[in-house]
Design a protein around this motif. Structure first.
Motif, short mmCIF file in Angstrom:
data_model
loop_
_atom_site.label_atom_id
_atom_site.label_comp_id
_atom_site.label_asym_id
_atom_site.label_seq_id
_atom_site.Cartn_x
_atom_site.Cartn_y
_atom_site.Cartn_z
N VAL A 21 -0.76 -8.31 2.24
CA VAL A 21 0.16 -8.86 1.38
C VAL A 21 -0.31 -8.83 -0.19
CG1 VAL A 21 1.28 -11.13 0.98
CG2 VAL A 21 0.97 -10.28 3.17
N VAL A 22 -1.62 -9.08 -0.28
CA VAL A 22 -2.19 -9.01 -1.62
C VAL A 22 -2.10 -7.65 -2.09
CG1 VAL A 22 -4.51 -9.32 -2.98
CG2 VAL A 22 -3.87 -10.72 -1.01
N LEU A 30 5.81 3.98 -8.78
CA LEU A 30 5.65 4.67 -7.36
C LEU A 30 4.41 5.52 -7.01
CD1 LEU A 30 7.69 6.22 -5.32
CD2 LEU A 30 8.16 8.09 -7.05
N ARG A 31 3.63 5.69 -8.01
CA ARG A 31 2.22 6.47 -7.99
C ARG A 31 1.31 5.42 -7.16
NH1 ARG A 31 -2.24 5.77 -10.92
NH2 ARG A 31 -3.98 7.12 -10.69
N THR A 32 1.26 4.14 -7.54
CA THR A 32 0.55 3.25 -6.75
C THR A 32 0.76 2.98 -5.39
OG1 THR A 32 0.15 2.11 -8.91
CG2 THR A 32 -0.58 0.84 -6.91
N GLY A 33 2.15 2.95 -5.23
CA GLY A 33 2.65 2.71 -3.69
C GLY A 33 2.32 3.93 -2.88
N VAL A 34 2.26 5.14 -3.20
CA VAL A 34 2.15 6.48 -2.52
C VAL A 34 0.54 6.40 -2.26
CG1 VAL A 34 1.95 8.91 -2.64
CG2 VAL A 34 4.04 7.66 -3.46
N GLY A 218 -10.60 -3.41 5.55
CA GLY A 218 -9.45 -3.88 5.14
C GLY A 218 -9.30 -4.37 3.79
N LEU A 219 -10.43 -5.28 3.37
CA LEU A 219 -10.27 -5.82 2.15
C LEU A 219 -10.37 -4.66 1.03
CD1 LEU A 219 -12.86 -8.58 2.58
CD2 LEU A 219 -10.33 -8.70 2.48
N LEU A 223 -7.59 -3.61 -2.05
CA LEU A 223 -8.05 -3.48 -3.56
C LEU A 223 -7.39 -2.07 -3.97
CD1 LEU A 223 -11.58 -4.95 -3.52
CD2 LEU A 223 -9.46 -6.04 -4.27
N VAL A 224 -7.39 -1.03 -3.27
CA VAL A 224 -7.04 0.10 -3.60
C VAL A 224 -6.13 0.30 -4.57
CG1 VAL A 224 -6.15 2.41 -2.90
CG2 VAL A 224 -7.92 1.42 -1.72
#
Length: 229
Positions: A21-22, A30-34, A218-219, A223-224
């Motif tokens: 969720v974070v 779009l770049r960050t989502g990919v 996972g953390l 953060l990626v």
């Protein structure tokens, strides 16, 4: 390595799912989502015991994502990049939790909640019992469907017949769930769960190094998208 998620602490699986969720909050382009989705996909390919299972969950989450893409494109000035970004945000938000939820064991989760989080024992036992009954709903549905077909009440290919059959099964499953809940409540009260304040636990609730490593991973995945914005 592929047994890491299967044997993981249920609390770790929940925390990794909530951490997504974070991660989704940082998906603003779009770049960050990919990149965020690629990071989760690589981790899943390495850790998950079955990629086919993960792909099936991805299809389920993808249906919701496509609906968000369509509505955003339609109402957002026909901006394709904005629509795709909104869809990727939904996938990053929901996919990790949807995949990891299948590996949650109600009994192990209850042990962790009671012994590590010190949640009241009565709530923990009731919560675990409810999760176990919820996981059995599919089996109840299959049994009711077989019983109706054996008695000659099976549906035809007519959509109306299929709808009636589904409605009858849903009502029968509701009745069965209420009946089982009443029996379980009476059984728990008979065993002293209504008045007990302190209980013992049959199984330990360990926290291993593998759990710490999986939680750290996972953390980091959460953060990626914040790091690449």
């Amino acid at each position: 390595m592929r047994r890491l998620v299967v044997d993981a602490n249920p609390l770790v699986l929940l925390l990794v799912g909530f951490a997504a969720v974070v991660a989704s909050l940082a998906v603003r382009d779009l770049r960050t989502g990919v990149i965020a989705l690629t990071a989760y996909a690589v981790a899943g390919a390495v850790l998950l015991p079955s990629l086919r299972f993960a792909l099936l969950r991805f299809v389920a989450v993808g249906v919701a994502s496509v609906s968000v893409v369509w509505s955003t494109w339609l109402l957002g000035g026909h901006d394709a990049e904005l629509a795709l970004t909104a869809g990727l945000r939904i996938v990053v938000l929901a996919l990790p939790g949807a995949v990891l939820a299948a590996f949650l064991d109600p009994s192990r989760l209850a042990d962790q909640m009671g012994q590590r989080l010190h949640v009241p024992a009565r709530f923990v036992v009731a919560f675990a019992a409810a999760l176990q009954r919820f996981s059995a709903l599919r089996e109840v549905w299959v049994q009711l469907d077989r019983a109706r077909r054996a008695r000659g009440f099976g549906p035809t290919r007519n959509p109306v017949s299929l709808a009636r059959h589904g409605g009858a099964l849903a009502f029968a499953m509701l009745v069965a769930a209420l009946r089982d809940a009443g029996r379980m409540s009476a059984a728990m009260d008979a065993r002293g769960f209504a008045d007990a304040r302190t209980r013992t636990w049959a199984e330990p609730a360990p926290w291993t190094r593998a759990d710490s490593g999986l939680l750290a991973l996972g953390l980091f995945l959460a953060l990626v998208p914040w790091l690449v914005r």
